[in-house]
Design a protein around this motif. Structure first.
Motif, PDB file in Angstrom:
ATOM      1  N   UNK A   1      72.738 -36.711 119.798  1.00 32.63           N
ATOM      2  CA  UNK A   1      73.416 -36.325 118.855  1.00 32.63           C
ATOM      3  C   UNK A   1      72.753 -37.352 117.452  1.00 32.63           C
ATOM      4  N   UNK A   2      72.092 -37.275 116.748  1.00 34.58           N
ATOM      5  CA  UNK A   2      71.295 -38.297 115.637  1.00 34.58           C
ATOM      6  C   UNK A   2      72.476 -38.563 114.730  1.00 34.58           C
ATOM      7  N   UNK A   3      72.476 -39.613 114.447  1.00 34.46           N
ATOM      8  CA  UNK A   3      73.292 -40.250 112.794  1.00 34.46           C
ATOM      9  C   UNK A   3      72.745 -41.178 112.462  1.00 34.46           C
ATOM     10  N   UNK A   4      73.292 -41.485 111.028  1.00 31.88           N
ATOM     11  CA  UNK A   4      72.867 -42.188 110.237  1.00 31.88           C
ATOM     12  C   UNK A   4      74.333 -43.912 109.665  1.00 31.88           C
ATOM     13  N   UNK A   5      73.677 -44.876 110.106  1.00 35.14           N
ATOM     14  CA  UNK A   5      75.159 -45.741 109.542  1.00 35.14           C
ATOM     15  C   UNK A   5      74.907 -45.547 108.110  1.00 35.14           C
ATOM     16  N   UNK A   6      75.553 -45.753 107.488  1.00 35.46           N
ATOM     17  CA  UNK A   6      75.709 -45.730 106.241  1.00 35.46           C
ATOM     18  C   UNK A   6      76.914 -47.623 105.777  1.00 35.46           C
ATOM     19  N   UNK A   7      75.996 -48.380 105.170  1.00 33.80           N
ATOM     20  CA  UNK A   7      77.285 -49.120 103.975  1.00 33.80           C
ATOM     21  C   UNK A   7      78.264 -48.380 102.861  1.00 33.80           C
ATOM     22  N   UNK A   8      79.047 -47.946 102.981  1.00 34.07           N
ATOM     23  CA  UNK A   8      79.938 -46.628 101.752  1.00 34.07           C
ATOM     24  C   UNK A   8      79.892 -47.594 100.458  1.00 34.07           C
ATOM     25  N   UNK A   9      80.019 -48.869 100.496  1.00 30.93           N
ATOM     26  CA  UNK A   9      80.627 -49.244  99.682  1.00 30.93           C
ATOM     27  C   UNK A   9      79.527 -50.406  98.911  1.00 30.93           C
ATOM     28  N   UNK A  10      78.523 -49.842  99.169  1.00 30.76           N
ATOM     29  CA  UNK A  10      76.846 -49.996  98.484  1.00 30.76           C
ATOM     30  C   UNK A  10      76.035 -49.173  97.605  1.00 30.76           C
ATOM     31  N   UNK A  11      77.738 -47.870  97.846  1.00 34.58           N
ATOM     32  CA  UNK A  11      77.235 -46.592  96.424  1.00 34.58           C
ATOM     33  C   UNK A  11      78.288 -45.659  96.189  1.00 34.58           C
ATOM     34  N   UNK A  12      78.143 -45.552  94.949  1.00 34.27           N
ATOM     35  CA  UNK A  12      79.275 -44.854  93.512  1.00 34.27           C
ATOM     36  C   UNK A  12      79.767 -43.323  94.457  1.00 34.27           C
ATOM     37  N   UNK A  13      80.595 -42.652  94.843  1.00 32.57           N
ATOM     38  CA  UNK A  13      81.042 -41.744  95.708  1.00 32.57           C
ATOM     39  C   UNK A  13      81.632 -40.696  94.722  1.00 32.57           C
ATOM     40  N   UNK A  14      81.512 -39.390  94.551  1.00 33.22           N
ATOM     41  CA  UNK A  14      81.877 -38.674  93.545  1.00 33.22           C
ATOM     42  C   UNK A  14      82.941 -37.555  94.390  1.00 33.22           C
ATOM     43  N   UNK A  15      84.639 -38.027  94.057  1.00 27.80           N
ATOM     44  CA  UNK A  15      84.684 -37.596  94.698  1.00 27.80           C
ATOM     45  C   UNK A  15      86.031 -36.111  94.741  1.00 27.80           C
ATOM     46  N   UNK A  16      85.970 -34.963  95.791  1.00 27.43           N
ATOM     47  CA  UNK A  16      85.716 -33.593  95.011  1.00 27.43           C
ATOM     48  C   UNK A  16      87.296 -33.050  95.703  1.00 27.43           C
ATOM     49  N   UNK A  17      88.206 -32.765  94.724  1.00 25.51           N
ATOM     50  CA  UNK A  17      89.534 -32.845  95.368  1.00 25.51           C
ATOM     51  C   UNK A  17      90.106 -31.968  94.600  1.00 25.51           C
ATOM     52  N   UNK A  18      90.708 -30.776  95.893  1.00 26.33           N
ATOM     53  CA  UNK A  18      91.447 -29.717  95.796  1.00 26.33           C
ATOM     54  C   UNK A  18      92.901 -29.777  95.921  1.00 26.33           C
ATOM     55  N   UNK A  19      94.041 -29.978  94.240  1.00 29.48           N
ATOM     56  CA  UNK A  19      94.939 -29.957  93.879  1.00 29.48           C
ATOM     57  C   UNK A  19      95.958 -29.039  94.341  1.00 29.48           C
ATOM     58  N   UNK A  20      95.573 -28.233  95.093  1.00 31.07           N
ATOM     59  CA  UNK A  20      96.536 -27.033  95.907  1.00 31.07           C
ATOM     60  C   UNK A  20      96.750 -27.192  97.439  1.00 31.07           C
ATOM     61  N   UNK A  21      95.601 -28.084  97.639  1.00 27.75           N
ATOM     62  CA  UNK A  21      95.347 -28.569  99.277  1.00 27.75           C
ATOM     63  C   UNK A  21      96.667 -28.417  99.895  1.00 27.75           C
ATOM     64  N   UNK A  22      96.980 -28.170 101.037  1.00 24.76           N
ATOM     65  CA  UNK A  22      98.286 -28.655 101.630  1.00 24.76           C
ATOM     66  C   UNK A  22      99.740 -28.338 101.117  1.00 24.76           C
ATOM     67  N   UNK A  23      99.865 -26.976 100.834  1.00 20.23           N
ATOM     68  CA  UNK A  23     100.694 -26.894  99.803  1.00 20.23           C
ATOM     69  C   UNK A  23     101.114 -27.235  98.127  1.00 20.23           C
ATOM     70  N   UNK A  24     100.251 -27.939  97.656  1.00 13.61           N
ATOM     71  CA  UNK A  24     100.132 -28.567  96.496  1.00 13.61           C
ATOM     72  C   UNK A  24     100.441 -29.808  97.096  1.00 13.61           C
ATOM     73  N   UNK A  25     100.569 -30.455  98.319  1.00 14.66           N
ATOM     74  CA  UNK A  25     100.956 -32.641  98.199  1.00 14.66           C
ATOM     75  C   UNK A  25      99.584 -33.340  97.909  1.00 14.66           C
ATOM     76  N   UNK A  26      98.185 -32.408  98.093  1.00 13.89           N
ATOM     77  CA  UNK A  26      97.237 -33.255  97.752  1.00 13.89           C
ATOM     78  C   UNK A  26      97.026 -34.199  96.437  1.00 13.89           C
ATOM     79  N   UNK A  27      98.310 -33.646  95.790  1.00 15.86           N
ATOM     80  CA  UNK A  27      98.096 -35.740  94.837  1.00 15.86           C
ATOM     81  C   UNK A  27      98.834 -36.428  95.049  1.00 15.86           C
TER      82      UNK A  27
END
Length: 318
Positions: A1-27
């Motif tokens: 298994x090839x893993x790469x460790x990332x300091x996630x706080x170093x980057x701006x993350x673009x979040x794609x959210x599906x508001x209809x997921x899990x019977x619209x409980x997502x939001x």
């Protein structure tokens, strides 16, 4: 298994959210997620995926604009859309890091990667920053030597009974969704579905028989927790092909439990044909339905190929 460790706080993350997921409980969950991310000082921008295939367009556009760090919040279908958008963007996908906060009915992809059941707890996995160079498959529908449609996948492409249940659930009853409707369709299809003659070819493998159901797998689970490909590894550069031969209805019902715990390969070895391959061709003289994460593919001859280590995806596999 090839893993790469990332300091996630170093980057701006673009979040794609599906508001209809899990019977619209997502939001409702999004309020908790965003609050925790704010406290942790994780930088992010939000994008709403509302409608079929919108997630593909959003992910594709983001990558074209130079974004390389993406989070998807939703179920298996939303994950699949985002993967397709990334793969279709034309960028070097090995530069893209995709994190998943699973929030759907099945969460099958997340089962292989050992994510916690609570979506909020996925933030702890995210903070670990362990990304796996994930294999990505592609399934094409071919008619008269012409590619008519194609779909990328990071989990499993299903053929036969699996796809028939999706057809009965989504396309015959589009206004009635939910796990109970899926189970009802599964039972209905169990009693009416007939195995189909299928010819499967792969390097060193040639199989011609009637098939009840079939999976071409990168990960292990589909159908809301069935461990159909228990030996599959998402970074081994191979797809696991599992074909279950024709079974009578009583045999199918006795097999259900073993499908969920992954012991079916041992329980009915006489009814299972399997191989590992980086390319597969599937043909049939009859209508053979195919699906990827609930999205039905255009029928025809199917050709599958693999891009090893094509995308960095968050994992919790130890």
């Amino acid at each position: 298994m090839t893993n790469q460790l990332l300091n996630v706080k170093d980057f701006t993350w673009h979040i794609i959210i599906n508001p209809n997921a899990c019977e619209r409980k997502c939001f409702n969950r999004w309020k908790e997620i965003s609050s925790r991310l704010d406290i942790l000082e994780v930088k992010y921008a939000l994008h709403k995926s509302v409608g079929i295939k919108v997630g593909i367009d959003i992910a594709k556009k983001l990558c074209e604009e130079g974004v390389r760090h993406i989070i998807v919040i939703g179920g298996d279908g939303t994950i699949n859309e985002v993967v397709n958008g990334i793969m279709l963007s034309g960028v070097d996908t090995r530069e893209v890091f995709l994190a998943v906060f699973p929030l759907g009915r099945g969460n099958d992809w997340a089962r292989t990667h050992q994510f916690p059941k609570n979506c909020i707890d996925s933030i702890d996995v995210f903070l670990q920053g362990k990304f796996l160079r994930h294999d990505i498959g592609k399934v094409q529908t071919v008619k008269q030597s012409q590619v008519m449609a194609e779909r990328y996948f990071a989990n499993i492409a299903g053929f036969g009974f699996d796809a028939e249940v999706i057809y009965d659930t989504v396309y015959k009853r589009p206004h009635f969704m939910g796990i109970s409707v899926y189970v009802l369709s599964l039972v209905r299809c169990l009693f009416k579905y007939k195995s189909i003659p299928v010819h499967i070819t792969a390097p060193g493998f040639d199989y011609n028989d009637r098939v009840f159901t079939m999976a071409v797998a990168i990960c292990q689970y589909n159908g809301g927790g069935m461990r159909q490909a228990p030996m599959a590894k998402p970074d081994d550069g191979m797809m696991d092909v599992i074909a279950i031969r024709h079974l009578n209805k009583l045999r199918v019902m006795t097999l259900v439990k073993s499908l969920f715990d992954g012991t079916h390969l041992q329980k009915v070895p006489d009814k299972v044909a399997s191989c590992q391959a980086d390319s597969v061709t599937i043909t049939s003289s009859q209508l053979l339905r195919a699906e990827v994460e609930g999205e039905l593919l255009e029928p025809g001859e199917y050709k599958l190929s693999l891009s090893p280590g094509a995308l960095n995806m968050l994992t919790n596999i130890q």
